[in-house]
Design a protein around this motif. Sequence first.
Motif, mmCIF file in Angstrom:
data_model
loop_
_atom_site.group_PDB
_atom_site.id
_atom_site.type_symbol
_atom_site.label_atom_id
_atom_site.label_comp_id
_atom_site.label_asym_id
_atom_site.label_seq_id
_atom_site.Cartn_x
_atom_site.Cartn_y
_atom_site.Cartn_z
ATOM 1 N N ASN A 286 0.813 -1.208 0.000
ATOM 2 C CA ASN A 286 0.000 0.000 0.000
ATOM 3 C C ASN A 286 0.850 1.263 0.000
ATOM 4 O O ASN A 286 0.489 2.266 0.617
ATOM 5 N N GLY A 287 2.001 1.172 -0.694
ATOM 6 C CA GLY A 287 2.877 2.336 -0.800
ATOM 7 C C GLY A 287 4.094 2.271 0.081
ATOM 8 O O GLY A 287 4.618 3.317 0.507
ATOM 9 N N SER A 288 4.599 1.075 0.354
ATOM 10 C CA SER A 288 5.766 0.921 1.225
ATOM 11 C C SER A 288 7.005 1.553 0.610
ATOM 12 O O SER A 288 7.199 1.545 -0.607
ATOM 13 N N THR A 289 7.860 2.071 1.481
ATOM 14 C CA THR A 289 9.127 2.663 1.031
ATOM 15 C C THR A 289 10.328 1.931 1.627
ATOM 16 O O THR A 289 11.461 2.390 1.478
ATOM 17 N N ASP A 290 10.072 0.820 2.325
ATOM 18 C CA ASP A 290 11.160 0.100 2.996
ATOM 19 C C ASP A 290 11.526 -1.216 2.310
ATOM 20 O O ASP A 290 12.224 -2.041 2.892
#
Length: 243
Positions: free
Chosen positions: A46-50
Amino acid sequence: MTDFSPPDLAVPVRADIVLPCLDEAAALPRVLARIPDGWRAVVVDNGSTDGSAEIARSLGATVVHEPRRGFGAACHAGLLAAEAEYVCFCDCDGSLDPALLPGLVRRVAAGEGDLLLGRRRPEGRGAWPLHARAGNLALARMLRVRTGLRLHDLGPMRAARREALLALDLTDRRSGYPLQMVVRASDAGLRVAEVDVPYLPRTGKSKVTGTWRGTWHAVRDMRAVLRQPPQRTPETARAEAVR
């Protein structure tokens, strides 16, 4: 309420597990290692940046990308991507054990209920903050007034037949999604029950109920669901036509 008991391993079941995900890189390896053999993990990023999506894919999960932010948006994208007869939902923050899900699915298959919810039983310090527990209790009471269902928890672990869930025509894409599922299931005449499941301290920081503010927003979304009029199902329409 039904107490959780070990599943009957003689009864084969298979399901797709929807795992809504937003920056859960630290928890994903342990969670995916607990997926039952032969089951498919559907991680909805859902839009993770990790790097959560890449980690999930490398560990064999099916990854679905949902750009619209919201717990409901992620859950519903996973439901639409599911293919098995049975669909389960579970947080992927390490607080719930996916290995317990066959027990819920077997109960659905055996006709004990149409929608089985995991009633969270906290184990370990900090597993369920007081403000989150209080918000959940208040919603359970409001749900009882609205539907008559005597549930104790509206937790994220649940199991049902995929077609039954799709027929509910769920529309909430925020924190109200889990509650709308229960309300519309009740309105449609489905049997909703709960079983006890252990609830552990999550890995990482909560994005929804980790603070009073987050809990308030979740309760606000769910109260909006409770204000919605009962859904007019095909069964209701046929009954009205007969009258």
